[in-house]
Design a protein around this motif. Structure first.
Motif, PDB file in Angstrom:
ATOM      1  N   GLU A  53      48.246  46.896  36.861  1.00 15.09           N
ATOM      2  CA  GLU A  53      48.378  45.898  35.789  1.00 15.09           C
ATOM      3  C   GLU A  53      49.385  44.823  36.173  1.00 15.09           C
ATOM      4  OE1 GLU A  53      47.768  43.759  32.391  1.00 15.09           O
ATOM      5  OE2 GLU A  53      46.550  45.342  33.271  1.00 15.09           O
ATOM      6  N   ARG A  56      47.623  42.471  38.453  1.00 19.32           N
ATOM      7  CA  ARG A  56      46.691  41.602  37.717  1.00 19.32           C
ATOM      8  C   ARG A  56      47.446  40.475  37.003  1.00 19.32           C
ATOM      9  NH1 ARG A  56      43.845  46.517  37.065  1.00 19.32           N
ATOM     10  NH2 ARG A  56      44.956  47.094  35.185  1.00 19.32           N
ATOM     11  N   LYS A  57      48.573  40.818  36.387  1.00 18.60           N
ATOM     12  CA  LYS A  57      49.374  39.804  35.695  1.00 18.60           C
ATOM     13  C   LYS A  57      49.912  38.773  36.687  1.00 18.60           C
ATOM     14  CE  LYS A  57      50.884  42.424  31.678  1.00 18.60           C
ATOM     15  NZ  LYS A  57      52.041  42.998  30.976  1.00 18.60           N
ATOM     16  N   GLU A  59      48.581  37.924  39.503  1.00 21.22           N
ATOM     17  CA  GLU A  59      47.454  37.103  39.942  1.00 21.22           C
ATOM     18  C   GLU A  59      47.130  36.041  38.895  1.00 21.22           C
ATOM     19  OE1 GLU A  59      42.900  37.521  41.602  1.00 21.22           O
ATOM     20  OE2 GLU A  59      43.767  39.181  40.490  1.00 21.22           O
ATOM     21  N   GLN A  60      47.090  36.431  37.643  1.00 21.82           N
ATOM     22  CA  GLN A  60      46.813  35.464  36.572  1.00 21.82           C
ATOM     23  C   GLN A  60      47.892  34.395  36.500  1.00 21.82           C
ATOM     24  OE1 GLN A  60      44.063  35.006  34.773  1.00 21.82           O
ATOM     25  NE2 GLN A  60      43.267  36.584  36.123  1.00 21.82           N
ATOM     26  N   GLU A  61      49.144  34.798  36.667  1.00 17.43           N
ATOM     27  CA  GLU A  61      50.245  33.824  36.666  1.00 17.43           C
ATOM     28  C   GLU A  61      50.063  32.822  37.794  1.00 17.43           C
ATOM     29  OE1 GLU A  61      53.731  31.787  35.733  1.00 17.43           O
ATOM     30  OE2 GLU A  61      52.586  33.222  34.548  1.00 17.43           O
ATOM     31  N   LYS A  63      47.255  32.016  39.302  1.00 13.61           N
ATOM     32  CA  LYS A  63      46.081  31.191  39.017  1.00 13.61           C
ATOM     33  C   LYS A  63      46.375  30.141  37.959  1.00 13.61           C
ATOM     34  CE  LYS A  63      42.364  34.345  40.293  1.00 13.61           C
ATOM     35  NZ  LYS A  63      41.217  35.120  39.788  1.00 13.61           N
ATOM     36  N   SER A  64      47.284  30.443  37.048  1.00 13.16           N
ATOM     37  CA  SER A  64      47.591  29.481  35.986  1.00 13.16           C
ATOM     38  C   SER A  64      48.265  28.230  36.538  1.00 13.16           C
ATOM     39  CB  SER A  64      48.482  30.129  34.916  1.00 13.16           C
ATOM     40  OG  SER A  64      49.818  30.261  35.375  1.00 13.16           O
TER      41      SER A  64
END
Length: 77
Positions: A53, A56-57, A59-61, A63-64
């Motif tokens: 998790e 994943r967080k 990676e999202q950060e 990508k943002s």
């Protein structure tokens, strides 16, 4: 006024450090040829769901902050 950098200067760093680029390329090629890639990939897996998790967080950060996906990644698919 600064003088232009000589690409043969061993002190050049970053994108201008051609010797470092060659060393990295050789090390990466040697690693792939060593047959240790699959084991390294297994060793790099998240150890538990909490670690997965967190990845994943992260990676999202990342990508943002991106301007968008590189269209070259979609070539041939």
């Amino acid at each position: 006024m600064s003088k232009p950098q000589d690409p043969k200067d061993p002190d050049i760093q970053g994108e201008g450090n051609y010797d470092a680029t060659r060393r990295y390329d050789k090390a990466a090629t040697d690693f792939v040829k060593s047959g240790k890639v699959e084991q390294a990939a297994r060793d790099a897996r998240p150890k538990n769901e909490a670690e997965a998790e967190a990845l994943r967080k992260a990676e999202q950060e990342g990508k943002s902050h991106a301007k968008g996906e590189d269209p070259a990644l979609r070539k041939g698919s």
